[in-house]
Scaffold this motif. Structure first.
Motif, PDB file in Angstrom:
ATOM      1  N   GLY A 299       0.804  -1.218   0.000  1.00 27.43           N
ATOM      2  CA  GLY A 299       0.000   0.000   0.000  1.00 27.43           C
ATOM      3  C   GLY A 299       0.834   1.263   0.000  1.00 27.43           C
ATOM      4  N   PRO A 300       1.891   1.338   0.856  1.00 34.86           N
ATOM      5  CA  PRO A 300       2.717   2.552   0.867  1.00 34.86           C
ATOM      6  C   PRO A 300       3.343   2.874  -0.491  1.00 34.86           C
ATOM      7  N   LEU A 301       3.707   1.829  -1.267  1.00 32.80           N
ATOM      8  CA  LEU A 301       4.286   2.084  -2.592  1.00 32.80           C
ATOM      9  C   LEU A 301       3.206   2.612  -3.538  1.00 32.80           C
ATOM     10  N   LEU A 302       2.005   1.982  -3.503  1.00 30.51           N
ATOM     11  CA  LEU A 302       0.911   2.434  -4.362  1.00 30.51           C
ATOM     12  C   LEU A 302       0.503   3.869  -4.030  1.00 30.51           C
ATOM     13  N   ASP A 303       0.583   4.211  -2.740  1.00 30.84           N
ATOM     14  CA  ASP A 303       0.270   5.577  -2.309  1.00 30.84           C
ATOM     15  C   ASP A 303       1.156   6.602  -2.998  1.00 30.84           C
ATOM     16  N   ARG A 304       2.388   6.203  -3.308  1.00 35.47           N
ATOM     17  CA  ARG A 304       3.354   7.125  -3.914  1.00 35.47           C
ATOM     18  C   ARG A 304       3.189   7.220  -5.433  1.00 35.47           C
ATOM     19  N   ILE A 305       2.258   6.443  -5.962  1.00 33.76           N
ATOM     20  CA  ILE A 305       1.965   6.515  -7.402  1.00 33.76           C
ATOM     21  C   ILE A 305       0.698   7.344  -7.568  1.00 33.76           C
ATOM     22  N   ASP A 306       0.805   8.478  -8.260  1.00 34.00           N
ATOM     23  CA  ASP A 306      -0.296   9.446  -8.316  1.00 34.00           C
ATOM     24  C   ASP A 306      -1.483   8.954  -9.132  1.00 34.00           C
ATOM     25  N   ILE A 307      -1.186   8.277 -10.249  1.00 33.58           N
ATOM     26  CA  ILE A 307      -2.252   7.920 -11.201  1.00 33.58           C
ATOM     27  C   ILE A 307      -2.300   6.406 -11.387  1.00 33.58           C
ATOM     28  N   HIS A 308      -3.473   5.803 -11.106  1.00 30.70           N
ATOM     29  CA  HIS A 308      -3.712   4.379 -11.379  1.00 30.70           C
ATOM     30  C   HIS A 308      -4.760   4.326 -12.492  1.00 30.70           C
ATOM     31  N   ILE A 309      -4.489   3.622 -13.560  1.00 25.28           N
ATOM     32  CA  ILE A 309      -5.450   3.604 -14.668  1.00 25.28           C
ATOM     33  C   ILE A 309      -5.577   2.205 -15.266  1.00 25.28           C
ATOM     34  N   GLU A 310      -6.824   1.817 -15.561  1.00 28.12           N
ATOM     35  CA  GLU A 310      -7.071   0.515 -16.184  1.00 28.12           C
ATOM     36  C   GLU A 310      -6.918   0.643 -17.698  1.00 28.12           C
ATOM     37  N   VAL A 311      -6.210  -0.306 -18.289  1.00 22.00           N
ATOM     38  CA  VAL A 311      -6.028  -0.327 -19.747  1.00 22.00           C
ATOM     39  C   VAL A 311      -6.803  -1.521 -20.286  1.00 22.00           C
ATOM     40  N   THR A 312      -7.803  -1.261 -21.099  1.00 18.23           N
ATOM     41  CA  THR A 312      -8.613  -2.349 -21.663  1.00 18.23           C
ATOM     42  C   THR A 312      -8.173  -2.635 -23.094  1.00 18.23           C
ATOM     43  N   PRO A 313      -8.377  -3.891 -23.555  1.00 17.88           N
ATOM     44  CA  PRO A 313      -7.953  -4.226 -24.926  1.00 17.88           C
ATOM     45  C   PRO A 313      -8.658  -3.351 -25.959  1.00 17.88           C
ATOM     46  N   VAL A 314      -7.963  -3.080 -27.058  1.00 18.99           N
ATOM     47  CA  VAL A 314      -8.512  -2.237 -28.131  1.00 18.99           C
ATOM     48  C   VAL A 314      -9.401  -3.102 -29.017  1.00 18.99           C
ATOM     49  N   PRO A 315     -10.656  -2.685 -29.277  1.00 18.47           N
ATOM     50  CA  PRO A 315     -11.531  -3.483 -30.149  1.00 18.47           C
ATOM     51  C   PRO A 315     -11.032  -3.485 -31.593  1.00 18.47           C
ATOM     52  N   PHE A 316     -11.492  -4.474 -32.370  1.00 24.72           N
ATOM     53  CA  PHE A 316     -11.026  -4.651 -33.746  1.00 24.72           C
ATOM     54  C   PHE A 316     -11.302  -3.411 -34.604  1.00 24.72           C
ATOM     55  N   GLU A 317     -12.473  -2.776 -34.370  1.00 32.47           N
ATOM     56  CA  GLU A 317     -12.840  -1.602 -35.186  1.00 32.47           C
ATOM     57  C   GLU A 317     -11.769  -0.502 -35.083  1.00 32.47           C
ATOM     58  N   LYS A 318     -11.270  -0.305 -33.874  1.00 31.60           N
ATOM     59  CA  LYS A 318     -10.244   0.720 -33.668  1.00 31.60           C
ATOM     60  C   LYS A 318      -8.902   0.301 -34.275  1.00 31.60           C
ATOM     61  N   LEU A 319      -8.574  -1.001 -34.110  1.00 27.71           N
ATOM     62  CA  LEU A 319      -7.293  -1.491 -34.622  1.00 27.71           C
ATOM     63  C   LEU A 319      -7.208  -1.384 -36.134  1.00 27.71           C
ATOM     64  N   SER A 320      -8.343  -1.607 -36.803  1.00 30.13           N
ATOM     65  CA  SER A 320      -8.338  -1.638 -38.270  1.00 30.13           C
ATOM     66  C   SER A 320      -8.528  -0.260 -38.896  1.00 30.13           C
ATOM     67  N   GLU A 321      -8.675   0.761 -38.046  1.00 27.91           N
ATOM     68  CA  GLU A 321      -8.830   2.122 -38.581  1.00 27.91           C
ATOM     69  C   GLU A 321      -7.572   2.584 -39.307  1.00 27.91           C
ATOM     70  N   GLU A 322      -7.760   3.273 -40.419  1.00 25.35           N
ATOM     71  CA  GLU A 322      -6.614   3.815 -41.167  1.00 25.35           C
ATOM     72  C   GLU A 322      -6.124   5.131 -40.552  1.00 25.35           C
ATOM     73  N   ARG A 323      -7.079   5.859 -39.943  1.00 20.31           N
ATOM     74  CA  ARG A 323      -6.755   7.188 -39.414  1.00 20.31           C
ATOM     75  C   ARG A 323      -5.742   7.087 -38.282  1.00 20.31           C
ATOM     76  N   LYS A 324      -4.739   7.965 -38.318  1.00 24.96           N
ATOM     77  CA  LYS A 324      -3.723   7.985 -37.263  1.00 24.96           C
ATOM     78  C   LYS A 324      -4.200   8.836 -36.103  1.00 24.96           C
ATOM     79  N   GLY A 325      -3.719   8.500 -34.909  1.00 26.07           N
ATOM     80  CA  GLY A 325      -4.079   9.280 -33.727  1.00 26.07           C
ATOM     81  C   GLY A 325      -3.273  10.563 -33.651  1.00 26.07           C
ATOM     82  N   GLU A 326      -3.520  11.328 -32.575  1.00 24.82           N
ATOM     83  CA  GLU A 326      -2.810  12.594 -32.369  1.00 24.82           C
ATOM     84  C   GLU A 326      -1.325  12.319 -32.172  1.00 24.82           C
TER      85      GLU A 326
END
Length: 511
Positions: free
Chosen positions: A379-406
């Motif tokens: 817990g003390p180590l996690l306390d020192r990490i400011d941001i905790h974020i869940e990363v979910t798998p990218v759906p196929f529709e997004k993966l197959s997009e031709e458009r590039k991100g920012e």
């Protein structure tokens, strides 16, 4: 005859001048004193062969060499050239009237050629401070030392060049580098770019906030969700290093011999140690202390992939450096301090199988197994990490997009603007440059809340059972979100977004 030659010893990231006194007298024997290690004690064999192969010799007389200060431990093979020039001058094989005006370092090969040394940059800084005319060293390290202006720096390939310079007046080529021009030339973007990442917009937003405020971040998600891909692209959106930061970073890398031909480091370091690393390799230390991974990532990013796989003891030693932004290694006879102001980016799977409690996943883990796996991180180590974020798998529709991100260039502009606001805010503080470095006292000054925001944070604290440290972290992240929007005050939406980024504090996170 007595002759003095000057070298240098590096402790921590600072150099100490070593005076090598060589006395050649009638008698026989070779005596080296002043706490040399085995590498220095063996130097007489290398020096004898190098001199022999270049038409000189170690005289068959009584030679006493003292390395002063005599109570300071000397280590490494970088004193070969210093000792050799002292012996030649003291035995009158060469005339070297101006030998004492120079600091001389280098490891000798048996044919007289020179091998690179460690710590050339801190040694050059010390030489300038103490008023030496010049610094003679192996040509492989010359760009690194030439960063220091106001000092003549000569890179040499062979001991013969040094002998001829002092004895016959043959010129050595001085290396002159326009540090600022060289630095600006190398401010190019890393090879990884955020435009390559498909989807994951919320995670990119998190990374932008982390980069803008220098916040530590942990990414939690199943295999293949893009955690490592995102982490590797974080340096591409960090603001360019200042000249001061570049010098600081180069100095640390110089001590471990990782600079060589590159001169001044213009890119922020990105270190990614394997999970089998020892605590000494991570924080630094050893019998003769060296900087660890956390110091090598100073002013950059330390990426710990698969965080629960690291030994618990290794992770726990990071607690203090994460708070103090420096690490102190203490030994019986001396203490060294290494700077370690880095951004910690960690990634982990939520369970041993790697998947959330998802019935559609190929392999699932029970909530009890997930809890046991997560409890490997304290817990003390996690306390020192400011941001905790869940990363979910990218759906196929997004993966197959031709458009590039920012692109990283666009994100970096916003990050740099936010950092400029913080630099101006903290200009009266010596060791605070961005929001993550704020102390509790500074948080009270710069993170004042309206009544509605206070109530929102109070509810979150009670419901999530957050610690006082987590409270501070939320305020720091909220301040950064406000800076990205160029808002002078922290508003309710900034607080609510910052609370969202404490995933591992939420009750029922495991479902």
């Amino acid at each position: 005859m007595l002759k003095k030659v000057f070298g240098s010893a590096v402790f921590g990231v600072e150099a100490t001048t070593v005076t090598v006194e060589v006395n050649v007298d009638s008698g026989i024997g070779y005596h080296l004193v002043g706490l040399p290690d085995n590498a220095i004690k063996e130097s007489n064999f290398r020096i004898a062969a190098a001199l022999q192969n270049n038409g000189y010799k170690i005289p068959g007389k009584k030679i006493i060499i003292n390395m002063s200060p005599a109570d300071l431990r000397k280590e490494g093979s970088a004193y070969d050239l210093t000792l050799a020039m002292g012996i030649l001058s003291a035995s009158k094989q060469i005339v070297a009237e101006h030998l004492e005006d120079f600091l001389i370092m280098g490891e000798l090969s048996l044919d007289g050629s020179l091998q690179p040394i460690k710590g050339a940059l801190p040694i050059a800084i010390k030489a300038r401070e103490e008023g030496y005319k010049g610094f003679i060293l192996p040509i492989q390290n010359v760009k690194e030392a030439a960063i220091v202006d106001g000092l003549e720096v000569y890179g040499v390939e062979n001991i013969k060049q040094v002998i001829n310079y002092f004895d016959k007046g043959e010129a050595l080529e001085q290396t002159i580098i326009d540090t600022r021009k060289e630095f600006e030339k190398n401010l190019e973007f890393p090879e990884f770019d955020f435009s390559d990442v498909k989807g994951q917009e919320s995670i990119k937003r998190c990374m932008e906030i982390a980069a803008a405020g220098g916040h530590n971040i942990i990414l939690i998600g199943p295999p293949g969700a893009g955690k490592t891909m995102l982490a590797k692209r974080l340096p591409s959106i960090l603001p360019p290093m200042t000249l001061h930061e570049a010098l600081e970073t180069t100095k640390i890398h110089s001590v471990v011999g990782r600079v060589k031909d590159s001169g001044l480091m213009a890119q922020r370091p990105f270190r990614s140690p394997h999970h089998t690393i020892s605590d000494v390799a991570l924080v630094g230390g050893g019998a003769y202390p060296q900087p660890g991974e956390i110091s090598l990532s100073h002013n950059g990013v330390l990426f710990l992939d698969e965080l629960p796989e690291f030994k618990r003891g290794v992770l726990e030693v990071m607690r203090q450096p994460l708070e103090d932004r420096e690490v102190t290694i203490s030994r019986a006879k001396f203490t060294v301090t290494y700077p370690s102001s880095f951004m910690l980016v960690a990634s982990m799977n939520p369970s041993p199988s790697g998947y959330f409690n998802d019935p559609d996943a190929p392999v699932t883990s029970s909530p009890a197994e997930m809890q046991r796996y997560l409890s490997k991180i304290s817990g003390p180590l996690l306390d020192r990490i400011d941001i905790h974020i869940e990363v979910t798998p990218v759906p196929f529709e997004k993966l197959s997009e031709e458009r590039k991100g920012e692109s990283s260039v666009d994100i970096r502009k916003r990050v740099t603007e936010a950092r400029q606001i913080q630099t101006k805010r903290f200009e009266s503080y010596e060791n605070v440059h961005y929001n993550a470095q704020m102390s509790t006292k500074q948080i009270r000054v710069y993170c004042k809340l309206e009544e509605a925001s206070k109530q929102l944070l109070k509810t979150a604290m009670e419901r999530l059972n957050l610690s006082a440290r987590a409270y501070d972290r939320i305020l720091k992240v909220a301040r950064t979100i406000a800076d990205l929007e160029h808002s002078p005050n922290i508003k309710g939406n900034h607080i609510s977004e910052a609370i969202q980024y404490r995933s591992l504090d939420r009750d029922g996170w495991l479902g």
